[in-house]
Motif scaffolding. Structure first.
Motif, PDB file in Angstrom:
ATOM      1  N   HIS A 139       0.830  -1.204   0.000  1.00  0.00           N
ATOM      2  CA  HIS A 139       0.000   0.000   0.000  1.00  0.00           C
ATOM      3  C   HIS A 139       0.873   1.266   0.000  1.00  0.00           C
ATOM      4  CE1 HIS A 139      -3.462  -2.537   0.470  1.00  0.00           C
ATOM      5  NE2 HIS A 139      -4.271  -1.535   0.733  1.00  0.00           N
ATOM      6  N   ALA A 140       1.981   1.233   0.739  1.00  0.00           N
ATOM      7  CA  ALA A 140       2.876   2.400   0.766  1.00  0.00           C
ATOM      8  C   ALA A 140       3.486   2.638  -0.620  1.00  0.00           C
ATOM      9  CB  ALA A 140       3.980   2.192   1.808  1.00  0.00           C
ATOM     10  N   ILE A 141       3.795   1.557  -1.331  1.00  0.00           N
ATOM     11  CA  ILE A 141       4.360   1.706  -2.684  1.00  0.00           C
ATOM     12  C   ILE A 141       3.312   2.281  -3.632  1.00  0.00           C
ATOM     13  CG2 ILE A 141       5.180   0.379  -4.691  1.00  0.00           C
ATOM     14  CD1 ILE A 141       6.626  -1.470  -2.600  1.00  0.00           C
ATOM     15  N   ALA A 142       2.091   1.798  -3.554  1.00  0.00           N
ATOM     16  CA  ALA A 142       1.026   2.346  -4.405  1.00  0.00           C
ATOM     17  C   ALA A 142       0.859   3.845  -4.152  1.00  0.00           C
ATOM     18  CB  ALA A 142      -0.290   1.607  -4.140  1.00  0.00           C
ATOM     19  N   THR A 143       0.880   4.215  -2.876  1.00  0.00           N
ATOM     20  CA  THR A 143       0.747   5.631  -2.498  1.00  0.00           C
ATOM     21  C   THR A 143       1.901   6.451  -3.060  1.00  0.00           C
ATOM     22  OG1 THR A 143      -0.392   5.002  -0.465  1.00  0.00           O
ATOM     23  CG2 THR A 143       0.584   7.211  -0.521  1.00  0.00           C
ATOM     24  N   ALA A 144       3.135   5.946  -2.900  1.00  0.00           N
ATOM     25  CA  ALA A 144       4.317   6.698  -3.342  1.00  0.00           C
ATOM     26  C   ALA A 144       4.350   6.850  -4.863  1.00  0.00           C
ATOM     27  CB  ALA A 144       5.593   6.000  -2.843  1.00  0.00           C
ATOM     28  N   LEU A 145       3.970   5.796  -5.581  1.00  0.00           N
ATOM     29  CA  LEU A 145       3.961   5.889  -7.047  1.00  0.00           C
ATOM     30  C   LEU A 145       2.900   6.888  -7.518  1.00  0.00           C
ATOM     31  CD1 LEU A 145       4.427   2.141  -8.092  1.00  0.00           C
ATOM     32  CD2 LEU A 145       6.164   3.935  -7.981  1.00  0.00           C
ATOM     33  N   ALA A 146       1.753   6.894  -6.848  1.00  0.00           N
ATOM     34  CA  ALA A 146       0.703   7.848  -7.217  1.00  0.00           C
ATOM     35  C   ALA A 146       1.161   9.279  -6.943  1.00  0.00           C
ATOM     36  CB  ALA A 146      -0.590   7.532  -6.454  1.00  0.00           C
ATOM     37  N   ARG A 147       1.812   9.466  -5.810  1.00  0.00           N
ATOM     38  CA  ARG A 147       2.316  10.812  -5.486  1.00  0.00           C
ATOM     39  C   ARG A 147       3.393  11.256  -6.453  1.00  0.00           C
ATOM     40  NH1 ARG A 147       1.096  13.015  -0.366  1.00  0.00           N
ATOM     41  NH2 ARG A 147       2.985  14.247  -0.562  1.00  0.00           N
ATOM     42  N   ALA A 148       4.116  10.279  -7.013  1.00  0.00           N
ATOM     43  CA  ALA A 148       5.150  10.608  -8.010  1.00  0.00           C
ATOM     44  C   ALA A 148       4.546  10.793  -9.401  1.00  0.00           C
ATOM     45  CB  ALA A 148       6.221   9.522  -8.025  1.00  0.00           C
ATOM     46  N   GLY A 149       3.231  10.715  -9.492  1.00  0.00           N
ATOM     47  CA  GLY A 149       2.574  11.068 -10.742  1.00  0.00           C
ATOM     48  C   GLY A 149       2.073   9.913 -11.586  1.00  0.00           C
ATOM     49  N   ALA A 150       2.355   8.671 -11.176  1.00  0.00           N
ATOM     50  CA  ALA A 150       1.898   7.531 -11.974  1.00  0.00           C
ATOM     51  C   ALA A 150       0.391   7.311 -11.797  1.00  0.00           C
ATOM     52  CB  ALA A 150       2.655   6.267 -11.553  1.00  0.00           C
ATOM     53  N   ALA A 151      -0.230   6.706 -12.798  1.00  0.00           N
ATOM     54  CA  ALA A 151      -1.624   6.259 -12.686  1.00  0.00           C
ATOM     55  C   ALA A 151      -1.579   4.842 -12.144  1.00  0.00           C
ATOM     56  CB  ALA A 151      -2.303   6.302 -14.053  1.00  0.00           C
ATOM     57  N   VAL A 152      -2.016   4.646 -10.906  1.00  0.00           N
ATOM     58  CA  VAL A 152      -1.766   3.397 -10.195  1.00  0.00           C
ATOM     59  C   VAL A 152      -3.040   2.569 -10.030  1.00  0.00           C
ATOM     60  CG1 VAL A 152      -0.934   2.359  -8.035  1.00  0.00           C
ATOM     61  CG2 VAL A 152       0.112   4.477  -8.898  1.00  0.00           C
ATOM     62  N   THR A 153      -2.936   1.273 -10.352  1.00  0.00           N
ATOM     63  CA  THR A 153      -3.960   0.295  -9.983  1.00  0.00           C
ATOM     64  C   THR A 153      -3.362  -0.605  -8.910  1.00  0.00           C
ATOM     65  OG1 THR A 153      -4.960   0.289 -12.183  1.00  0.00           O
ATOM     66  CG2 THR A 153      -5.437  -1.599 -10.758  1.00  0.00           C
ATOM     67  N   LEU A 154      -4.051  -0.705  -7.765  1.00  0.00           N
ATOM     68  CA  LEU A 154      -3.605  -1.542  -6.652  1.00  0.00           C
ATOM     69  C   LEU A 154      -4.527  -2.749  -6.566  1.00  0.00           C
ATOM     70  CD1 LEU A 154      -1.971  -2.026  -3.996  1.00  0.00           C
ATOM     71  CD2 LEU A 154      -3.657  -0.583  -2.838  1.00  0.00           C
ATOM     72  N   VAL A 155      -3.965  -3.941  -6.761  1.00  0.00           N
ATOM     73  CA  VAL A 155      -4.733  -5.179  -6.621  1.00  0.00           C
ATOM     74  C   VAL A 155      -4.385  -5.753  -5.257  1.00  0.00           C
ATOM     75  CG1 VAL A 155      -5.137  -7.495  -7.522  1.00  0.00           C
ATOM     76  CG2 VAL A 155      -4.723  -5.590  -9.107  1.00  0.00           C
ATOM     77  N   CYS A 156      -5.369  -5.835  -4.357  1.00  0.00           N
ATOM     78  CA  CYS A 156      -5.002  -6.256  -3.002  1.00  0.00           C
ATOM     79  C   CYS A 156      -5.935  -7.286  -2.417  1.00  0.00           C
ATOM     80  CB  CYS A 156      -4.838  -5.062  -2.070  1.00  0.00           C
ATOM     81  SG  CYS A 156      -6.353  -4.317  -1.517  1.00  0.00           S
ATOM     82  N   GLY A 157      -5.351  -8.130  -1.588  1.00  0.00           N
ATOM     83  CA  GLY A 157      -6.074  -9.142  -0.840  1.00  0.00           C
ATOM     84  C   GLY A 157      -6.701  -8.540   0.405  1.00  0.00           C
ATOM     85  N   PRO A 158      -7.230  -9.399   1.309  1.00  0.00           N
ATOM     86  CA  PRO A 158      -7.918  -8.897   2.504  1.00  0.00           C
ATOM     87  C   PRO A 158      -6.935  -8.235   3.472  1.00  0.00           C
ATOM     88  CG  PRO A 158      -8.453 -11.207   2.059  1.00  0.00           C
ATOM     89  CD  PRO A 158      -7.282 -10.861   1.205  1.00  0.00           C
ATOM     90  N   VAL A 159      -7.044  -6.928   3.627  1.00  0.00           N
ATOM     91  CA  VAL A 159      -6.188  -6.174   4.545  1.00  0.00           C
ATOM     92  C   VAL A 159      -7.083  -5.270   5.387  1.00  0.00           C
ATOM     93  CG1 VAL A 159      -4.140  -6.190   3.075  1.00  0.00           C
ATOM     94  CG2 VAL A 159      -5.804  -4.328   2.848  1.00  0.00           C
ATOM     95  N   ALA A 160      -6.525  -4.824   6.503  1.00  0.00           N
ATOM     96  CA  ALA A 160      -7.271  -3.928   7.398  1.00  0.00           C
ATOM     97  C   ALA A 160      -6.879  -2.478   7.141  1.00  0.00           C
ATOM     98  CB  ALA A 160      -6.998  -4.315   8.850  1.00  0.00           C
ATOM     99  N   LEU A 161      -6.323  -2.183   5.956  1.00  0.00           N
ATOM    100  CA  LEU A 161      -5.840  -0.827   5.645  1.00  0.00           C
ATOM    101  C   LEU A 161      -6.868  -0.086   4.801  1.00  0.00           C
ATOM    102  CD1 LEU A 161      -2.217  -1.794   4.552  1.00  0.00           C
ATOM    103  CD2 LEU A 161      -2.933  -0.851   6.751  1.00  0.00           C
ATOM    104  N   PRO A 162      -6.919   1.258   4.951  1.00  0.00           N
ATOM    105  CA  PRO A 162      -7.791   2.031   4.060  1.00  0.00           C
ATOM    106  C   PRO A 162      -7.216   2.075   2.651  1.00  0.00           C
ATOM    107  CG  PRO A 162      -6.523   3.499   5.472  1.00  0.00           C
ATOM    108  CD  PRO A 162      -6.209   2.094   5.927  1.00  0.00           C
ATOM    109  N   ASP A 163      -8.087   2.306   1.673  1.00  0.00           N
ATOM    110  CA  ASP A 163      -7.624   2.464   0.292  1.00  0.00           C
ATOM    111  C   ASP A 163      -6.763   3.719   0.194  1.00  0.00           C
ATOM    112  OD1 ASP A 163      -9.122   0.268  -0.364  1.00  0.00           O
ATOM    113  OD2 ASP A 163     -10.673   1.373  -1.433  1.00  0.00           O
TER     114      ASP A 163
END
Lengths: 235, 235
Positions: free
Chosen positions: B48-72
């Protein structure tokens, strides 16, 4: 919370004041190796709601719970565990209690031989592993069957997909508990992980069919029903 | 968010603007029956931290994730799945992408025969069940091995308990990916579920040893490193 504390202090709305309650909630996780485990889909919502309702009714509550994504209920002593064996030990440590409500979804089996290291994927074309299982302790039957220190009122749950009341009555006899809260968890009812529950309360006097209620309402009705039970016994 | 959006709009701090990224995160759950599953202890924090960092760096990010207790993560398209096969299908649907980072802890095996009904506990003294397993698809190798539509930069993770860099280099070759982020998950390092990670980045040029960083810092450093990579290639 302050209102609840004041009500509790003055004995108003505290029909369970002076009673100790043990509640279990959530799933258990049974380790396969340090990384992998077998779990189940219990959310812990019903068990946590019961712990909350009993505490609000004045009982001193210990909640033994498996891995859940829920916050600890206010005013409740929470003991977090993972496996069924840890849950049984924590329940035994929480005794004596007057009331015990077993709402957790305990794994019937654990992996027979937990691996101390992560099980490696076999080389290309290697055989997939096989897991063997050993039976877990039956926590409800263990506590209900105690010769010494058995809680006066032992309550279990039955999650059934057919002949709900009939299967629950048989479970009540088999486990040696006092009440069974039976519900229908067949696909489409939305009970697992959902917010509502349709309960059939099986006691020595037969079956009470409750209407469809939220899990919080089920908890409050159960707390009131327990209050009636102890009220009758003490008058 | 507004600052991030403006920076992104004007191209400042957006080294990955115009690039599409696929990130996987979290565990997979493999069903045993409608109630039970096999899971693993991945928290999803690093992915999730990598998805966030790539989005902040300007990429268009799709995150495919399993069952986690984290917010999108904000500004990321999130696709939630449970099983490894669902994760592979969701990754394939998310292509084309320029960057793919496979941070999920995918189950190597699934249960060979998922039961359509809850497996009942056998009668007293009955035999405990045995589970057989079938190998799951290898998502990293599948995407890295695409003849058509392979992302330009495919990055995998390796969780090792010994000879970390050596095992990771072998994994890089075996999977056909470009980079491996290797970390030591042996007991006591606190990597699983914890907030810090010690990474060795294995590329075609050898191994870079990163200092102990928070998972957020690992993500930001990786995003910067990816920016350098694409910057070099386009100049």
């Amino acid at each position: 919370e302050i209102v609840a504390a004041i009500e509790s202090y003055f004995g108003k709305g505290a029909p369970l004041a002076g009673l100790r309650a043990l509640v279990t909630s959530g799933p258990t996780y049974e380790a396969i190796d340090p990384v992998r485990f077998i779990g189940n889909r219990s959310s812990g919502k019903q068990g946590h709601a019961i712990a909350t309702a009993l505490a609000r009714a004045g009982a001193a509550v210990t909640l033994v719970c498996g891995p859940v994504a829920l916050p600890d209920p206010a005013g409740v002593k929470v003991v977090r565990i993972e496996s069924a064996r840890e849950m049984l030990a924590a329940c035994e440590s929480a005794l004596p209690a007057d009331i015990a409500v077993f709402a957790a979804a305990v794994a019937d089996w654990r992996v027979a031989q937990e691996a101390p290291q992560k099980i490696k994927k076999p080389a290309e074309g290697g055989a997939a592993p096989t897991l063997s299982f050993a039976e877990n302790p039956d926590i409800l039957a263990s506590i209900a069957g105690l010769k010494q220190g058995r809680p006066a009122l032992v309550i279990g749950f039955a999650a059934e997909t057919e002949k709900v009341a009939e299967h629950a009555a048989a479970k009540r006899a088999r486990k040696g508990c006092d009440w069974i809260l039976a519900n229908d968890v067949s696909a489409g009812t939305g009970t697992f992980g959902g917010d509502a529950n349709t309960i059939h309360l099986v006691t020595e006097n037969g079956t009470e069919d409750w209407p469809r209620l939220t899990k919080q309402q089920v908890a409050e009705r159960l707390a009131a029903r327990i209050g009636d039970h102890f009220g009758k016994k003490t008058t």
